[in-house]
Design an enzyme around this catalytic site. Sequence first.
Site, short mmCIF file in Angstrom:
data_model
loop_
_atom_site.label_atom_id
_atom_site.label_comp_id
_atom_site.label_asym_id
_atom_site.label_seq_id
_atom_site.Cartn_x
_atom_site.Cartn_y
_atom_site.Cartn_z
N THR A 10 0.73 -1.27 0.00
CA THR A 10 0.00 0.00 0.00
C THR A 10 0.75 1.30 0.00
OG1 THR A 10 -1.74 -1.07 1.24
CG2 THR A 10 -1.83 1.29 1.17
N ASP A 29 -3.76 3.45 -3.39
CA ASP A 29 -3.55 2.59 -4.56
C ASP A 29 -4.52 1.43 -4.43
OD1 ASP A 29 -1.45 -0.08 -3.94
OD2 ASP A 29 -2.06 1.32 -2.37
N ARG A 43 -3.61 -2.17 -4.93
CA ARG A 43 -3.01 -3.50 -5.00
C ARG A 43 -3.03 -4.17 -3.63
NH1 ARG A 43 2.98 -4.30 -7.32
NH2 ARG A 43 1.88 -4.06 -9.28
N LYS A 92 -9.36 0.45 -0.83
CA LYS A 92 -8.70 0.69 0.45
C LYS A 92 -9.25 1.91 1.18
CE LYS A 92 -4.54 -1.34 -1.33
NZ LYS A 92 -3.10 -1.29 -1.44
N GLY A 134 -1.75 -2.29 5.86
CA GLY A 134 -1.43 -3.34 6.81
C GLY A 134 -2.16 -4.60 6.42
N SER A 152 3.70 0.86 2.74
CA SER A 152 5.06 0.60 2.26
C SER A 152 5.50 1.67 1.27
CB SER A 152 5.12 -0.78 1.61
OG SER A 152 4.12 -0.87 0.62
N ASP A 162 7.23 1.48 -5.54
CA ASP A 162 7.13 0.51 -4.44
C ASP A 162 6.49 -0.77 -4.96
OD1 ASP A 162 4.87 0.03 -1.75
OD2 ASP A 162 6.98 -0.57 -1.80
N SER A 205 2.81 -1.60 -3.80
CA SER A 205 1.67 -0.80 -4.28
C SER A 205 1.62 -0.89 -5.79
CB SER A 205 1.84 0.66 -3.89
OG SER A 205 2.27 0.78 -2.58
#
Lengths: 235, 273
Positions: B40, B56, B58, B72, B86, B168, B205, B208
Amino acid sequence: MGDSQYSFSLTTFSPSGKLVQIEHALTAVGSGQTSLGIKAANGVVIATEKKLPSILVDEASVQKIQCLTPNIGVVYSGMGPDFRVLVRKSRKQAEQYHRLYKEPIPVTQLVRETAAVMQEFTQSGGVRPFGVSLLVAGYDDNGPQLYQVDPSGSYFSWKASAMGKNVSNAKTFLEKRYTDDMELDDAVHTAILTLKEGFEGQISGKNIEIGIIGTDKKFRVLTPAEIEDYLAEVE
Amino acid sequence: MSNSVIEVPPKGGFSFDLCKRNEMLAKKGVNPPSFRKTGTTIVGLVFQDGVILGADTRATEGPIVCDKNCEKIHYMAPNIYCCGAGTAADTEAVTDMVSSQLQLHRYHTGRESRVVTALTLLKRHLFNYQGYVSAALVLGGVDVTGPHLHTIYPHGSTDTLPFATMGSGSLAAMAVFESKYKEGLTRNEGIELVTEAICSGIFNDLGSGSNVDVCVITKGGKEYLRNHLQPNPRTYTNSKGYSFPKKTEVLLTKIIPLKEKVEIIEGGDAMEE
């Protein structure tokens, strides 16, 4: 009466097969302020008298008609504090149902669960029955619905019903006036006329409360100004 | 009443009785299944009329992308939304529970929910579970006291900020915010900045990716822009479809039905030993 010897304990049947405490609870309801409900073809209306003990009471702070979910409302006759407890429990149950099933609780389910709570208090130790009868009005996938729940925990679906002081006159009036294909506005007028029948004093937007739910499935309590408009139409 | 000794954890909290067993199993090579983490990049910022949240889409299970387009940004109240990073189950369960509590609170008070109420309910719950509920949240909304934006860490600490990032991809997104954020952004500037920050997380990242979700909350209401930007479309699909090479040719088909011979004997004696 032989019954009176068995009226001390809630959880003891009398020889005639009645639970006398529940009869007394119904009497408490019968001496409460009149309330009524009418199921129209496209909605439900519930209404009640709002007689305050003194003119000094701030009537805007008294709310006898409450919302349980966005599409279910309730009114009572009897003891106000008991009503508040039931409303709190019902709201919580409706919310728990929603969390579990992610659908708004159907009216029958909420009525059933509220009735179950009221029945619990007729079969436990150290408690007394609720001194209220409820009129639950809701609109869900099964259309408009009106239920009456008694202190014993029994519930019935009604096309039109009344409770409280003036119940017999009100019911007779409703029987005469009710038609199956009533529109919501007609139902509101009929409700006002029924309340007027037994009303002591001058009826106005400040001493009655009306809640309606239509095809938009949103329960709302009418403002005093809206009630005055309906009153003017009825005159 | 039951007579057996039931291990019941004290009110609230987890029971850690099985940890020793799990340790022993792990040593033998039996690992517990990996759970779905959101990886995330989630962000939020305060602009002149309210709050904008971005995320995002994913969701990952270890090294595998298990959901290319998950949601999310969670609903808390009509005027409050919460992004979650998380463990996906934890963020969803915790936001769902607090949303339910806020609804009951609204019935009892007859008022619109406040962001600090949601904040306190969330942080109390997370602190009670001492960080084991792995939910890192960005909570934003507009109430009578104005627009608010908060971050909540899994252990229960919170921050109140004008712009925030979690997950992340938070460092990538924060880099964008730190260089380009200013007070008094307009709605379009705010959405652009949020989108840029999320894209920075998506592209830099691994945790994500996929699309950008945006939610704009103002005093007047909310706008949930699901998949506001889709910078990762599937472009190299064969329009003619896929044809797979033929398998071994069938030369002969012979079906021999199995006939069951069942003899029905009427009467007869009862079963003998």
